[in-house]
Design an enzyme around this catalytic site. Structure first.
Site, PDB file in Angstrom:
ATOM      1  CD  GLU A   1      -3.671  10.669  13.002  1.00 47.57           C
ATOM      2  OE1 GLU A   1      -2.799   9.809  12.776  1.00 47.57           O
ATOM      3  OE2 GLU A   1      -3.566  11.550  13.878  1.00 47.57           O
TER       4      GLU A   1
ATOM      5  CB  CYS B   1       1.001   8.483  19.612  1.00 51.20           C
ATOM      6  SG  CYS B   1       1.979   7.535  18.454  1.00 51.20           S
TER       7      CYS B   1
ATOM      8  CG  HIS C   1      -2.084  10.692   6.921  1.00 54.61           C
ATOM      9  ND1 HIS C   1      -2.826  10.133   7.934  1.00 54.61           N
ATOM     10  CD2 HIS C   1      -1.019   9.880   6.739  1.00 54.61           C
ATOM     11  CE1 HIS C   1      -2.224   9.038   8.360  1.00 54.61           C
ATOM     12  NE2 HIS C   1      -1.123   8.857   7.639  1.00 54.61           N
TER      13      HIS C   1
ATOM     14  CB  CYS D   1       2.743   1.448  17.863  1.00 56.42           C
ATOM     15  SG  CYS D   1       1.448   1.616  16.608  1.00 56.42           S
TER      16      CYS D   1
ATOM     17  CB  SER E   1       2.384   9.725   8.322  1.00 55.18           C
ATOM     18  OG  SER E   1       2.807  10.866   9.005  1.00 55.18           O
ATOM     19  CG  ASN E   2       4.958   5.589  11.842  1.00 53.47           C
ATOM     20  OD1 ASN E   2       5.984   4.977  12.119  1.00 53.47           O
ATOM     21  ND2 ASN E   2       3.892   4.992  11.323  1.00 53.47           N
TER      22      ASN E   2
HETATM   23  S1  SF4 Z   1      -1.476   6.865  16.964  1.00 52.02           S
HETATM   24 FE1  SF4 Z   1      -0.727   5.592  15.255  1.00 52.02          FE
HETATM   25  S2  SF4 Z   1       1.464   5.343  15.664  1.00 52.02           S
HETATM   26 FE2  SF4 Z   1       0.522   6.071  17.569  1.00 52.02          FE
HETATM   27  S3  SF4 Z   1       0.030   4.230  18.773  1.00 52.02           S
HETATM   28 FE3  SF4 Z   1      -1.788   4.747  17.551  1.00 52.02          FE
HETATM   29  S4  SF4 Z   1      -1.564   3.573  15.641  1.00 52.02           S
HETATM   30 FE4  SF4 Z   1       0.441   3.615  16.628  1.00 52.02          FE
END
Ligand code: SF4
Length: 508
Positions: A321, A389, A319, A207, A418-419
């Protein structure tokens, strides 16, 4: 049922393979093809005339590198014969399965030569990148006539234990034992052979936030020179981390591991204000690779906390984040992982409850928790725009689209991503068996047996090349027809942090 033809140059090799395959339920012919390239070429012509469904070449070989040991297995990624090279794309699948069976196996080029190597020739061949040498694989491969083929060799001698030494008997026996132990895995490879339809989920792989984070580390290395320290994995992917480590990045868990005055990059997952303060107090040269969409959630947390809200952060404990976002307002935030956690929320004012989300959650999973929050606190308020996101949402939609049509879904991504994990769960919720793999070496041959339509997706932190490697490996098992299943196109790009932008301009 298709039939596996196994070629073994020597009688002892053929016997070891036959014994190993004795319990196999696959249809197998083990053929002794004779020593040396002339006999191998004659055998290949006979085999080609019989139009084999698939071919495996097994035997012993000489190791070319000093880290190989007698008895190790080598699966040829390609077989070189002078200037001619034949690729064996399913090698990572076979080698991965051998390793899971507890055997020492690696992949790499095997060279076929026409004489026993003399002094100095091992080093010359090793310098070309070949890791093993034999006298038959190249001519025998011609017998496959383009059908699926693998080459499996067990090391009987190495530069440290050369053929002429008295230890050759020990080496030969160890190699034959390995060959016998590996033979049942050849039968598993044979069971996975077949033509396949491969559905490629699109969008997939990197991404904008991940591309930016990797570019930041690369630019930091270019502008500052190695080493550059990175707090935590820059993105959750083993291949990305290994590549950057080779380029000079040093990954650490905590700032205490970073020497005074060094450059440190904060990962895409973001950090708490406490970490930023520590870096500033220590005078570290900090560059922030936090994804702007994670930074947006941090800003929302600060805003809600400043307005007197209790902020429920929907996410997964531990996590990075989540740790970073919770650190924005530790006294005003509570982590909510399940609906049961919602019942435990104790806001000072039930009219002032807000909720935010980890950016990489599964949308359907998170919406159940939001419902529980709004059921309990009808005035609860959420973020101005979705926290999950665009990249997470698009990849989940794409995986749903391929899962509906696939016998099996493979998701490229690392276990701590995670994603990527959410993509596996999304496919499973759609009713299709799905597995997370770091690369083709993690694909179990048993998953592929009977799977004629395979969906391939990739998490936002998985390099696009991994998807190519997976498709290539499947192509080594039989003809593959690929189809892109596109649910969205992405054009989002994020700018670089000002520190690096300025230096880039200066350099320009
Ligand atoms: S939040 Fe994480 S998955 Fe979403 S665009 Fe940003 S880096 Fe990529």
């Amino acid at each position: 049922m298709s039939r596996l033809t196994v070629c073994a140059p020597l009688g002892v090799e053929a016997r070891a393979l036959r014994r190993g395959l004795a319990a196999s339920r696959e249809e197998v012919d083990v053929i002794r093809t004779g020593y040396g390239r002339v006999r191998a070429a004659a055998a290949a012509a006979r085999i080609a005339a019989s139009a084999p469904d698939m071919l495996a070449i097994g035997g012993v070989a000489g190791g070319l590198t000093t880290d190989e040991r007698v008895g190790d297995l080598v699966v040829a990624s390609e077989v070189r014969d002078g200037s001619k090279t034949v690729r064996c794309p399913s090698a990572p699948l076979l080698a991965g399965e051998l390793r899971r069976a507890g055997l020492a196996a690696r992949t790499g080029p095997i060279a076929t030569v026409d004489h026993l190597l003399r002094d100095g020739e091992h080093a010359q061949l090793a310098a070309t990148g070949a890791i093993a040498v034999d006298m038959e694989s190249a001519p025998l491969l011609a017998g496959a006539q383009g059908r699926p083929a693998v080459v499996l060799r067990a090391i009987s001698d190495t530069p440290d234990h050369p053929l002429a030494s008295p230890r050759i008997v020990t080496g030969g026996l160890a190699a034959l034992r390995s060959l016998r132990a590996a033979a049942p895995v050849l039968a598993q490879w044979a069971a996975a052979v077949g033509q396949r339809h491969v559905l490629l989920a699109s969008p997939r792989s990197f991404c904008a936030g991940v591309e930016r984070a990797i570019e930041i580390v690369e630019l930091a290395l270019e502008q500052h020179g190695a080493p550059v320290y990175v707090r935590k994995q820059i993105v959750h992917n083993a291949t990305v981390v290994a590549d950057l480590e080779r380029a000079g990045a040093i990954f650490v868990d905590e700032l205490s591991e970073v020497p005074d005055g060094a450059m440190v990059v904060f990962s895409a997952h973001g950090v708490s204000p406490e970490v930023r303060q520590e870096a500033a107090q220590r005078g570290l040269d900090a560059v922030d690779a936090t994804c702007p969409l994670v930074a947006k959630v941090h800003a929302e947390a600060r805003r809600f906390a400043a307005d007197g809200y209790l902020v429920a952060l929907i996410g997964h404990a531990g996590h990075e984040e989540v740790d970073g976002t919770l650190g924005e307002a530790p006294g005003a935030m509570a982590l909510v992982e399940t609906t049961a956690d919602v019942a435990r929320l104790r806001p000072a004012d039930p009219g002032k409850v807000a909720y935010l989300m980890q950016t990489t959650l599964a949308a359907d999973e998170a919406s159940g928790i939001v419902d529980a929050i709004t059921d309990r606190f009808p005035a609860a308020t959420g973020p101005g725009s979705d926290d999950i996101c665009y990249a997470t949402t698009n990849r989940q939609r794409a995986v749903r689209a391929i899962a509906a049509r696939s016998d099996l879904v493979l998701v490229a991504g690392s276990a701590n991503s995670s994603n990527s994990q959410r993509l596996v769960e999304t496919a499973e919720r759609a009713g299709t068996t799905a597995y997370l793999v770091d690369g083709p070496q993690d694909i179990q041959l048993g998953w592929l047996a009977g799977a004629s339509t395979v969906g391939v997706a990739a998490g936002a932190s998985a390099p696009p090349a991994i998807v190519g490697e997976i498709v290539a490996a499947l192509g080594g098992l039989g003809e593959v027809h690929t189809e892109d299943v596109v649910v969205a196109t992405e054009s989002i790009q994020f700018g670089l942090p000002k520190e690096l932008r300025k230096q880039t301009a200066d350099l320009g």
